[in-house]
Motif scaffolding. Structure first.
Motif, short mmCIF file in Angstrom:
data_model
loop_
_atom_site.label_atom_id
_atom_site.label_comp_id
_atom_site.label_asym_id
_atom_site.label_seq_id
_atom_site.Cartn_x
_atom_site.Cartn_y
_atom_site.Cartn_z
N LEU A 3 -0.98 -5.50 -33.71
CA LEU A 3 -2.09 -7.02 -33.36
C LEU A 3 -1.32 -7.64 -35.18
CD1 LEU A 3 -3.12 -9.19 -32.68
CD2 LEU A 3 -5.19 -8.66 -33.33
N THR A 4 -1.51 -7.02 -36.63
CA THR A 4 -1.49 -6.95 -37.75
C THR A 4 0.81 -6.89 -37.26
OG1 THR A 4 -3.04 -5.78 -38.75
CG2 THR A 4 -1.08 -5.87 -39.88
N GLY A 5 1.19 -6.24 -37.24
CA GLY A 5 3.06 -6.40 -36.55
C GLY A 5 3.31 -7.53 -35.78
N TYR A 6 2.13 -7.78 -35.18
CA TYR A 6 2.24 -9.45 -34.66
C TYR A 6 2.09 -10.15 -35.28
CZ TYR A 6 1.42 -13.18 -31.56
OH TYR A 6 1.23 -14.20 -30.81
N HIS A 7 1.42 -10.67 -36.31
CA HIS A 7 1.26 -11.43 -37.49
C HIS A 7 2.09 -11.06 -37.94
CE1 HIS A 7 -1.07 -13.60 -39.83
NE2 HIS A 7 -0.34 -13.20 -41.29
N PHE A 8 3.20 -10.23 -38.73
CA PHE A 8 3.86 -11.07 -39.49
C PHE A 8 4.78 -11.23 -38.56
CE2 PHE A 8 1.34 -7.53 -42.26
CZ PHE A 8 1.20 -8.32 -43.20
N TYR A 9 5.35 -10.53 -37.48
CA TYR A 9 6.27 -11.40 -36.50
C TYR A 9 6.05 -13.01 -36.87
CZ TYR A 9 9.46 -12.45 -32.67
OH TYR A 9 10.42 -12.37 -32.00
N LEU A 10 5.17 -13.36 -36.65
CA LEU A 10 5.07 -14.97 -36.46
C LEU A 10 5.16 -15.09 -37.53
CD1 LEU A 10 1.60 -15.47 -34.44
CD2 LEU A 10 4.32 -15.88 -33.61
N GLY A 11 5.04 -14.52 -38.96
CA GLY A 11 6.07 -15.53 -40.08
C GLY A 11 7.11 -15.18 -40.45
N LEU A 12 8.00 -14.43 -39.77
CA LEU A 12 9.15 -14.31 -39.99
C LEU A 12 9.99 -15.54 -38.64
CD1 LEU A 12 11.67 -13.77 -40.29
CD2 LEU A 12 11.72 -11.89 -38.02
N LEU A 13 9.13 -15.93 -38.01
CA LEU A 13 9.19 -16.93 -36.47
C LEU A 13 8.84 -18.42 -37.36
CD1 LEU A 13 8.14 -16.00 -33.59
CD2 LEU A 13 10.66 -16.37 -33.73
N LEU A 14 7.76 -18.45 -38.14
CA LEU A 14 7.44 -19.49 -38.93
C LEU A 14 9.19 -19.92 -39.76
CD1 LEU A 14 5.55 -22.51 -39.73
CD2 LEU A 14 4.37 -20.09 -40.84
N LYS A 15 8.95 -19.26 -40.85
CA LYS A 15 10.03 -19.21 -41.58
C LYS A 15 11.33 -20.09 -40.66
CE LYS A 15 9.20 -15.82 -45.09
NZ LYS A 15 9.30 -14.70 -45.47
N GLN A 16 11.72 -19.47 -39.35
CA GLN A 16 13.13 -19.77 -38.64
C GLN A 16 12.64 -21.40 -38.33
OE1 GLN A 16 13.67 -17.39 -36.07
NE2 GLN A 16 13.98 -15.64 -37.32
N PHE A 17 11.25 -22.07 -38.38
CA PHE A 17 10.80 -23.03 -37.74
C PHE A 17 11.25 -24.08 -38.81
CE2 PHE A 17 8.86 -22.16 -33.61
CZ PHE A 17 9.07 -23.30 -33.52
N LYS A 18 11.30 -23.31 -40.36
CA LYS A 18 10.99 -24.62 -41.54
C LYS A 18 13.00 -24.55 -42.06
CE LYS A 18 6.49 -22.66 -43.65
NZ LYS A 18 6.04 -21.94 -45.08
N LEU A 19 13.26 -23.49 -41.76
CA LEU A 19 14.72 -23.46 -41.68
C LEU A 19 15.66 -24.55 -40.77
CD1 LEU A 19 15.05 -19.75 -43.50
CD2 LEU A 19 15.35 -22.31 -44.67
N ASN A 20 14.79 -24.74 -39.74
CA ASN A 20 15.34 -25.76 -38.28
C ASN A 20 16.32 -24.61 -37.90
OD1 ASN A 20 15.49 -27.59 -36.81
ND2 ASN A 20 16.76 -28.50 -37.60
N GLN A 21 15.94 -23.31 -37.71
CA GLN A 21 16.99 -22.16 -37.46
C GLN A 21 16.48 -21.34 -35.80
OE1 GLN A 21 17.38 -18.97 -40.36
NE2 GLN A 21 19.24 -20.28 -40.80
N ASN A 22 15.14 -22.40 -35.16
CA ASN A 22 14.54 -21.68 -34.17
C ASN A 22 15.65 -21.75 -33.03
OD1 ASN A 22 12.48 -20.81 -31.83
ND2 ASN A 22 12.06 -22.73 -31.41
N LYS A 23 15.94 -20.12 -32.42
CA LYS A 23 16.67 -20.47 -31.46
C LYS A 23 15.36 -19.99 -29.81
CE LYS A 23 20.47 -19.30 -33.90
NZ LYS A 23 20.32 -20.61 -34.69
N LYS A 24 14.62 -20.09 -30.29
CA LYS A 24 13.54 -19.68 -29.19
C LYS A 24 12.89 -20.32 -27.97
CE LYS A 24 13.18 -15.15 -31.12
NZ LYS A 24 13.71 -14.27 -30.61
N THR A 25 12.98 -20.62 -26.41
CA THR A 25 12.47 -21.52 -26.10
C THR A 25 10.82 -21.87 -25.88
OG1 THR A 25 11.73 -20.03 -24.14
CG2 THR A 25 14.01 -21.02 -24.57
N SER A 26 10.15 -23.03 -25.63
CA SER A 26 8.70 -23.04 -25.37
C SER A 26 8.07 -21.81 -24.43
CB SER A 26 8.58 -24.59 -24.80
OG SER A 26 9.15 -24.75 -23.69
#
Length: 85
Positions: free
Chosen positions: A36-59
């Protein structure tokens, strides 16, 4: 909240004794908590990608990944309450 949970969890393990770590249910619980802690940090990485407009994941990906903490928390509570192993 996560940091406090870790601190109090480690204090509790210290209080009950480190020999309790030999119990399989406690090992499973710790594994799920670390996951669960690893999941939390993975979501932080995804959030950074969103901020940089680099999201490649689907809804659809986000709908599925949103269920992971629910499943982990159910497993953690089940293991702690029933100690099946």
């Amino acid at each position: 909240a996560m940091a406090l949970s870790w601190v109090f969890g480690l204090v509790l393990i210290h209080e009950i004794g480190f020999q309790q770590l030999a119990n399989l249910w406690l090992q499973l619980k710790l594994f799920f908590v670390v996951s669960l802690t690893g999941y939390h940090f993975y979501l932080g990485l995804l959030l950074k990608q969103f901020k940089l407009n680099q999201n490649k994941k689907t809804s659809k990906f986000y709908r599925y990944i949103n269920e992971i903490p629910t499943l982990l928390l159910i497993l953690i509570v089940f293991i702690v309450v029933f100690k099946p192993i």
